[in-house]
Every structure is written in C-alpha cells, then in structure tokens.
Design a protein around this motif. Structure first.
Motif, PDB file in Angstrom:
ATOM      1  N   VAL A 161       4.814 -13.377  -5.455  1.00  0.00           N
ATOM      2  CA  VAL A 161       3.688 -12.602  -4.944  1.00  0.00           C
ATOM      3  C   VAL A 161       2.377 -13.310  -5.259  1.00  0.00           C
ATOM      4  O   VAL A 161       1.430 -13.239  -4.491  1.00  0.00           O
ATOM      5  CB  VAL A 161       3.706 -11.170  -5.519  1.00  0.00           C
ATOM      6  N   CYS A 162       2.320 -14.010  -6.369  1.00  0.00           N
ATOM      7  CA  CYS A 162       1.105 -14.747  -6.716  1.00  0.00           C
ATOM      8  C   CYS A 162       0.948 -15.999  -5.871  1.00  0.00           C
ATOM      9  O   CYS A 162      -0.104 -16.600  -5.850  1.00  0.00           O
ATOM     10  CB  CYS A 162       1.109 -15.124  -8.199  1.00  0.00           C
ATOM     11  N   SER A 163       1.998 -16.365  -5.165  1.00  0.00           N
ATOM     12  CA  SER A 163       1.950 -17.566  -4.342  1.00  0.00           C
ATOM     13  C   SER A 163       0.885 -17.421  -3.261  1.00  0.00           C
ATOM     14  O   SER A 163       0.805 -16.408  -2.575  1.00  0.00           O
ATOM     15  CB  SER A 163       3.313 -17.813  -3.683  1.00  0.00           C
ATOM     16  N   SER A 164       0.100 -18.446  -3.095  1.00  0.00           N
ATOM     17  CA  SER A 164      -0.949 -18.408  -2.085  1.00  0.00           C
ATOM     18  C   SER A 164      -0.389 -18.613  -0.686  1.00  0.00           C
ATOM     19  O   SER A 164      -1.122 -18.527   0.283  1.00  0.00           O
ATOM     20  CB  SER A 164      -2.019 -19.443  -2.401  1.00  0.00           C
ATOM     21  N   GLY A 165       0.908 -18.885  -0.567  1.00  0.00           N
ATOM     22  CA  GLY A 165       1.521 -19.137   0.723  1.00  0.00           C
ATOM     23  C   GLY A 165       1.877 -17.874   1.503  1.00  0.00           C
ATOM     24  O   GLY A 165       2.414 -17.970   2.598  1.00  0.00           O
ATOM     25  N   LEU A 166       1.584 -16.709   0.973  1.00  0.00           N
ATOM     26  CA  LEU A 166       1.908 -15.467   1.670  1.00  0.00           C
ATOM     27  C   LEU A 166       0.955 -15.237   2.837  1.00  0.00           C
ATOM     28  O   LEU A 166      -0.240 -15.513   2.742  1.00  0.00           O
ATOM     29  CB  LEU A 166       1.824 -14.267   0.717  1.00  0.00           C
ATOM     30  N   SER A 167       1.493 -14.696   3.913  1.00  0.00           N
ATOM     31  CA  SER A 167       0.648 -14.332   5.055  1.00  0.00           C
ATOM     32  C   SER A 167      -0.113 -13.043   4.725  1.00  0.00           C
ATOM     33  O   SER A 167       0.210 -12.346   3.760  1.00  0.00           O
ATOM     34  CB  SER A 167       1.517 -14.124   6.297  1.00  0.00           C
ATOM     35  N   PHE A 168      -1.091 -12.725   5.562  1.00  0.00           N
ATOM     36  CA  PHE A 168      -1.877 -11.498   5.368  1.00  0.00           C
ATOM     37  C   PHE A 168      -0.981 -10.257   5.344  1.00  0.00           C
ATOM     38  O   PHE A 168      -1.086  -9.449   4.416  1.00  0.00           O
ATOM     39  CB  PHE A 168      -2.953 -11.404   6.455  1.00  0.00           C
ATOM     40  N   PRO A 169      -0.056 -10.078   6.316  1.00  0.00           N
ATOM     41  CA  PRO A 169       0.817  -8.897   6.269  1.00  0.00           C
ATOM     42  C   PRO A 169       1.722  -8.874   5.033  1.00  0.00           C
ATOM     43  O   PRO A 169       1.960  -7.812   4.454  1.00  0.00           O
ATOM     44  CB  PRO A 169       1.654  -9.001   7.549  1.00  0.00           C
ATOM     45  N   GLU A 170       2.192 -10.046   4.600  1.00  0.00           N
ATOM     46  CA  GLU A 170       3.025 -10.108   3.397  1.00  0.00           C
ATOM     47  C   GLU A 170       2.216  -9.710   2.160  1.00  0.00           C
ATOM     48  O   GLU A 170       2.725  -9.028   1.273  1.00  0.00           O
ATOM     49  CB  GLU A 170       3.592 -11.520   3.215  1.00  0.00           C
ATOM     50  N   ARG A 171       0.981 -10.125   2.130  1.00  0.00           N
ATOM     51  CA  ARG A 171       0.114  -9.729   1.014  1.00  0.00           C
ATOM     52  C   ARG A 171      -0.097  -8.221   1.009  1.00  0.00           C
ATOM     53  O   ARG A 171      -0.079  -7.593  -0.050  1.00  0.00           O
ATOM     54  CB  ARG A 171      -1.244 -10.439   1.109  1.00  0.00           C
ATOM     55  N   GLN A 172      -0.327  -7.635   2.174  1.00  0.00           N
ATOM     56  CA  GLN A 172      -0.514  -6.184   2.240  1.00  0.00           C
ATOM     57  C   GLN A 172       0.727  -5.451   1.743  1.00  0.00           C
ATOM     58  O   GLN A 172       0.609  -4.482   0.991  1.00  0.00           O
ATOM     59  CB  GLN A 172      -0.843  -5.749   3.669  1.00  0.00           C
TER      60      GLN A 172
END
Length: 94
Positions: free
Chosen positions: A11-22
C-alpha cells in the motif's frame, strides 16, 4: 514476513493507481473505524480524524508519491498503536 507487513509495504508503494489508492485508503480507514467502535472508551478526536480522512479521500489518494507514502505510514502507525492499546486493555480487564 507476515501478511500485515506485506500489505503495508504494497500500500505504501508509489506504483498504485488512483483507484487502488482510494480502495486501500478506504480499507485502512474502515479498519481504524472498527478499532474505534470496539474500544471501551472511544476518543472523540479519533472519530473526528476518521471523519476528516473520509472527507479528504480524493485529495489524499491524489497526493504525490512522497506525501501518499507518509500519510499511509502514519495511518499504519496509528493502527498499530490502537491495536496495542486494545490488547493492553484486554489484558488489564482479565
């Protein structure tokens, strides 16, 4: 490496997309809410914090990578503290 630590790192990975972050943020906040709801004496400030985070999810999920990682790290630290306090309360009550 345990499941929670692996999840925390992904989850801390900066590679997440915007929807994945939400989605990740919503799951973290939901877990924090459950911890608050299960507390014998929920703190109003924590409930207010969770309300504020929910209201700001779009902004938080859209933050730059460094800010996103800092926010998520702080939320995981809050969760760890709440879990530890909950465990201590259970031990003291028994």
């Amino acid at each position: 490496m345990d499941r929670i630590l692996r999840a925390s790192l992904s989850v801390c990975s900066s590679g997440l997309s915007f929807p994945e972050r939400q989605i990740a943020l919503r799951q973290i906040v939901d877990e924090l809410q459950e911890l608050c709801d299960g507390a014998p004496d929920p703190r109003p400030i924590l409930l207010r914090l969770l309300h504020t985070i929910r209201a700001s999810m779009t902004s938080i999920a859209g933050a730059d990578d460094d800010c996103w990682e800092d926010i998520i790290r702080e939320l995981f630290q809050l969760r760890a503290t709440m879990v530890r306090l909950r465990a201590e309360t259970v031990i003291i009550c028994h």
